[in-house]
Structures are given as C-alpha cells and as structure tokens.
Design an enzyme around this catalytic site. Structure first.
Site, PDB file in Angstrom:
ATOM      1  CB  CYS A   2      60.364  26.542  31.812  1.00  0.00           C
ATOM      2  SG  CYS A   2      61.897  27.027  32.599  1.00  0.00           S
ATOM      3  NE  ARG A  50      67.611  27.540  32.144  1.00  0.00           N
ATOM      4  CZ  ARG A  50      68.884  27.720  32.439  1.00  0.00           C
ATOM      5  NH1 ARG A  50      69.820  27.340  31.581  1.00  0.00           N
ATOM      6  NH2 ARG A  50      69.238  28.288  33.575  1.00  0.00           N
ATOM      7  CB  ILE A  54      67.861  31.662  38.577  1.00  0.00           C
ATOM      8  CG1 ILE A  54      67.098  32.910  39.061  1.00  0.00           C
ATOM      9  CG2 ILE A  54      68.769  31.144  39.678  1.00  0.00           C
ATOM     10  CD1 ILE A  54      66.191  32.651  40.256  1.00  0.00           C
ATOM     11  N   GLY A  76      58.660  28.039  36.842  1.00  0.00           N
ATOM     12  CA  GLY A  76      58.425  28.977  37.925  1.00  0.00           C
ATOM     13  C   GLY A  76      59.704  29.462  38.562  1.00  0.00           C
ATOM     14  CB  ILE A 291      50.564  50.625  26.735  1.00  0.00           C
ATOM     15  CG1 ILE A 291      49.486  49.987  27.613  1.00  0.00           C
ATOM     16  CG2 ILE A 291      51.583  49.592  26.315  1.00  0.00           C
ATOM     17  CD1 ILE A 291      48.691  48.908  26.904  1.00  0.00           C
TER      18      ILE A 291
END
Length: 631
Positions: A2, A50, A54, A76, A291
């Site tokens: 977030c 947000r 979860i 986190g 990449i």
C-alpha cells in the site's frame, strides 16, 4: 502492499484539513490502485491506498479496534499474522477480519511499542492511540518498506510512504540540505535518516518513533540490529543443510496471497535459488519472468531460461532495447529525491513485465550483502590484508604519495588501475571502503562543488555516515564490518529503494526472502570464511545450492543489471548532457564549480576520460531540480 500517509496536530486542538489529506493520499495512488480511503478525527487523519493481496474482502484501511481508540494505517506484509492472530485471540482479543493489518492493532493493545518484536515481515506502520495521545511509527528491520516523516514549523506531524506526499503539505520547508547533497554525490543516493530536504526525514530500518501530542519532535529508537554473533562451532556440511532449510522456510511463508504470485528470475545465484525453493513448495508451475537485452553484452536471459527449464516454470521473457534512456525523467519523478543507480532502468522494465502476469513477485535481493557476494568485498579484504602487515604510520605517507602520483587509468584493465588501490591502502578499513564505493571521490567532490557550497558544509563529509554506523557496529571483524556498513547504507538507500519505487510504480508487491530477519540473523553468525573464501563470495550459499542449480549458474562471473552510460553520453544523450550540466539550472543553485562540470563534459565526450558515472549522477540531480521547480 500500500501507500500510507498521516497528519497529526502535535500542538493539539486543530482540525486536520481533509482536502489536503486526500491530495497527499492521491499522490500515492500508484502504490494502491485497488482502493483508497481516509480517516479523520479531532487532531489526526490517515490516508491509505490499497493494493489488495490478503483478505481482499475485509482488509480495508485505515482499520481500528472495537471502540476506535486505536487506528492503524500500514504498508507491507506480516507473514506470521496467522500465528499472532491465534495468540492474541487466546489473550482475549476479538478479530473482525482475517487480515494481517488487524494483528497490528491488537498487538499494540497487548504489547505497546514492543509489538514490533512480534512481527515477522516487511512493514511501515502509522498507528494512533487516542487514549495515550500518541502517534506510533515503525519500519521493518531491513528497510524493505519506506517511511518518511516531518514536523512542520507550525506543529503538524506528518508521515508517508513516499516523499512526494509529504511535499504536498504547504507547511513543509523544502530547503535543500547541503549535507544530503554531499552524501548524494558520494553514494549516489541520500542515506537514512536524511532526505534531500532539511525539513523531512526517513525513519531508519529497525527503528520506531512515538510522537506525543504537545511534545517536540520525538527521537527515533532502534529496536533491532544485525547481531553478527558467531554461532557455536558448526561444520560446513551442517551449515549448508541448515542454510537450505532456513531459506526454504523464508520462501514458504512468503507464498501466502489471494492474487497471482511469481518470481523475478535473472539467471543469477540469488533469484535462481529462490525459484528453486519456490518450486519445491508450490503445487503448480512457478510463474517466473526475466528481461532479455538486444545487446548480448548485457544479456543473461539464457541462464534464466536454463533454470526455468530445470524447474519447469511458467516463464515469461521480453526483450528490451539496451538504449532505454527515455526513462530518465520518469525516474526523477519516481524517486522524489536525487537517485543515481542507473540499473533503476532495467529494474523498472522487469517490474513492468512481471505485473502483466502477477501481483506479487519474490526477488533475490539481499544475497550479496548477507553472504559477501560483491566483488568489492574481495578487493577490500585484499587491501585489509596488506594494511594488517604495514603500520598506518608507514602506509599513510607511502601509499598516499603513490596514490597522488600514479596516473588515473579508467580505460585500462583493473590490474593496471593502481591509483585507487594505493589510495585505499593509505586509509583505514572504513575510509578505504568508503573510497572504493564512492561514485565521486573526496577529491572529485572538492572540485565539483563551489567554494561557497563547501563553506555551507561546515566541515561535514559523506564518510561521516559510515563512521557513525561503524561506531555502532556489533562486530570488529573486517568482512562483517563492511557487510554491516552496506546493510545500513547501500541496501536500504539504493537496492531496496530502487525495487520499492520501480515495483510500486506498477502496483507490484515484491517480497524478499533473503532479507527475512531470522535468516539474516542466522547468516550473520556464520564465520566470515564461510561467506568469502579466497576469491569466492557466497561460498557456503553456492555450496549449499549445488544440489539445486547447475554449476554455470553458481560459479560464473557475476554480471548484474547494467546500462551503457558511456556510449549514451557520447551518442544519443550527448546534447542532453551538455544542456543539463552546462545549462542554467545547475548554475543557478550555486552548488557547482562550472569549470569542473565543463571539464567532465569535454573530457568524456572527447573519449579521453570515462566520467559516465559522475555525469549520470549530476544528470539525475539536474532532473530532480527540474521536477522540483515544476512542483
């Protein structure tokens, strides 16, 4: 994952400006595009963006306890949240969600400031306790997640995930800190706890802060440090086995998500080891991405492909143009303050690629600092070996003189570039290491800065950052010391900052199992010779991975992300370099010696000297200034 922001009236009695709070919150929309909300009560306000990972249905923030007296806003993942939920329920706490966020609220109620000792994960926390009239901030132990804060002259205490949100506050002074400028041109970033502004700070990794209403700005308090406490005697075989199991467990707890999850796979040791552990813990194929570069001199995709085939991953590759310099101004906007790691360009691209397939990606960051993987550790230990045989009183005049007299030969093979080595040998370990990692040496910065600016520094030198950390280091072993210095400076200031901003620009959550604090603590206790043996860095890690990865993945020369700066500056960016370094923006600051800027440009463009790293550093500073003037 977030973006968070908050405002508190530290004087008490004033209402928070809701429109300002929303503007601050909106600057971090990219960090959390799924949802956004604010919370305001007398004297405080929280804003939250947000990225749902979860408890998608119920994990909205800001989130409070039953009576709303404790509110939290955090960025986190707390990986042990299920165990903590069960423990807190047994202690009488009631949960209304299944999110890790609510664990923080009840942990605060139960343990207060010591709640941080119970969290295992990456986090930046802002928590308000109405009854105690305090705002509590905390940042995870390794600094995976960022946290900025400030106390304005008129008494508003504010915090945010990115500096751009704080910068929206009209009371925040935006005077540039001369010491931060000195640091930047040495390190290539502004190390914690400074920011480019005098009026704002970073909360350092492993620190917490409790700001009381009616009190002056609180001093941060350290709650964790890398211990570097040697284990009891352990055989090499036992160390290998335990390292694999601890890595496996650190990876496993990071596989919890309600959204698509995968991994970066560069083809290097660290990311390949993480993918190998993921494959053993996943029911289906691991999603991996990498990449490839058109220029084969920079391309490692064949090694990534080899690991992908071995573990039958769902592998996604995109080829990018090595000449990807169009991101220069984008990067200046992402990092909010001067930042000069040019590998931010390919990092931005690999995050952009990963987000096409997953919302969460595991990375191999942290292995080099943990396990002594950088070549510079080898060079530093070789220099330290010489220092140990010659007294400082003799070394300083002899090698100092040789360093001054020996010609600089950036163009030559390393064996002939003795000037840097002589200069390092005339110093002690910390000064020698600082000299080796500096983008611009003390002598070069003395030429770069104007006389007026050097006076403003009042004797401050960028090495003071490392000296401060060295004084607090829990070890006197030379290798452990320089690892510790990197964990306090380069890892949070450069590596983790780079990945956080590049990933969150694409709303991608990156998890870092090699920086799990329990794993870091255990690795720090291994004997230094298990990390660097002769010329082999990550010795014990590579030996432990021999069962899982091919030899050419483990033992080939380390490459890493790189971009062809020298060629860019003599080619497509030639005019940009001339305009930026010799133009009005830098001249107007009064910081720089214009003659030396002109010297660098002329020498580099002519091919007589390679000033690519210093020029990039100045170029990114100028890009920051243009963004600052436009804000």
């Amino acid at each position: 994952m977030c973006g968070i922001t908050g405002i508190m009236d530290a004087r008490g009695g004033r209402a928070v400006d809701e429109a300002l709070l929303r503007r601050m919150n909106d600057t971090q929309h990219h960090r959390g595009p799924d949802e956004g909300d604010t919370y305001i009560e007398p004297g405080i306000g929280f804003g939250h963006r947000r990225l749902s990972v979860i408890d998608i249905a119920m994990g909205q923030q800001p989130l409070g306890n039953e009576d709303g007296s404790v509110m939290v806003c955090y960025n986190g993942e707390i990986y042990n949240y299920r165990e903590l939920t069960a423990e807190l329920k047994e202690l009488g706490h009631t949960f209304k969600t299944k999110s890790d966020t609510e664990v923080i609220v009840h942990a605060w109620e139960q343990w207060g400031e010591d709640c941080v000792h119970h969290f295992r994960g990456m986090f930046a926390i802002g928590l308000w306790d109405r009854n105690k009239q305090v705002m509590f901030l905390a940042r995870d132990r390794m600094g995976v997640k960022p946290l900025y804060y400030a106390m304005t002259p008129d008494g508003w205490f504010a915090f945010s995930s990115e500096l751009k949100a704080l910068r929206m506050h009209p009371s925040l002074p935006r005077e540039i800190d001369p010491r931060a400028v000195e640091d930047y041109f040495a390190y290539g970033y502004v190390p914690e706890p400074k920011t480019i502004y005098k009026g704002a700070l970073k909360l350092s990794p492993g620190f917490r802060l409790t700001q009381k209403v009616g009190a002056p700005l609180a001093q941060p308090e350290q709650f964790w440090d890398v211990p570097f406490k040697l284990h009891q005697k352990m055989t090499e075989s036992d160390a290998q086995g335990e390292l694999v199991e601890r890595l496996r467990e650190a990876v496993k707890i990071r596989l919890v998500a309600e959204v698509p999850l995968g991994a970066f796979l560069s083809g290097g040791v660290d990311s390949s080891a993480v993918v190998a552990m993921m494959a053993g813990e996943s029911d289906g194929p691991v999603h991996t991405c990498s990449i490839a570069f058109k220029d084969k001199a920079f391309d490692e995709s064949e090694y990534a492909q080899k690991v992908a085939q071995q573990y039958k991953t769902d592998h996604f590759v995109e080829t990018v143009d090595t000449d990807d310099y169009g991101l220069l101004d984008t990067l200046a906007g992402l990092y909010d303050e001067p930042y000069a790691d040019s590998s931010a360009i390919p990092t931005y691209r690999v995050c952009e690629l990963a987000r096409k397939r997953v919302t969460v990606a595991l990375s191999g960051d942290g292995g080099d600092e943990n396990l002594a993987g950088y070549r510079r550790y080898r060079y530093a230990m070789a220099e330290e070996s010489v220092r140990g045989r010659i007294p400082l009183g003799l070394r300083k005049p002899v090698f100092g003189t040789l360093g001054r007299l020996y010609p600089k030969a950036d163009w030559a093979p390393r064996v002939f570039r003795a000037k840097t080595t002589f200069e390092a040998l005339s110093r002690d370990l910390v000064e020698g290491y600082f000299h080796g990692v500096s983008i611009m040496t003390d002598a070069m910065r003395a030429q770069l800065f104007s006389d007026k600016f050097r006076q403003q520094l009042q004797g401050y030198r960028a090495i003071d950052v490392m000296r401060g950390h060295a004084a607090n280091a829990p070890t006197d072993d030379p290798l452990s010391m320089i690892q510790y210095l990197d964990m306090k400076t380069y890892l949070p200031g450069d590596i983790l900052t780079k990945v956080d901003r590049a990933s969150m620009a694409h709303a991608l959550e990156v998890r870092v199992p090699l920086l799990d604090h329990k794993l870091v603590e255990w690795i720090s206790g291994l004997p230094p010779e298990m990390k660097l043996r002769g010329s082999e860095g990550k010795y014990i890690f590579k030996k432990s991975m021999e069962k899982y990865l091919p030899e050419d993945i483990l033992y080939r020369k380390k490459q890493g992300f790189a971009v062809p700066l020298a060629a860019w500056f003599r080619g497509p960016l030639r005019e940009r370099v001339q305009q930026a370094l010799l133009g009005p923006n830098l001249a107007a600051t009064g910081i720089f010696n214009q003659d030396f800027l002109r010297h660098m440009v002329e020498q580099h463009l002519s091919g007589r000297r390679d000033y690519s790293a210093p020029i990039w550093t100045v170029l990114m500073f100028e890009a920051f200034l243009r963004k600052e003037m436009a804000a």
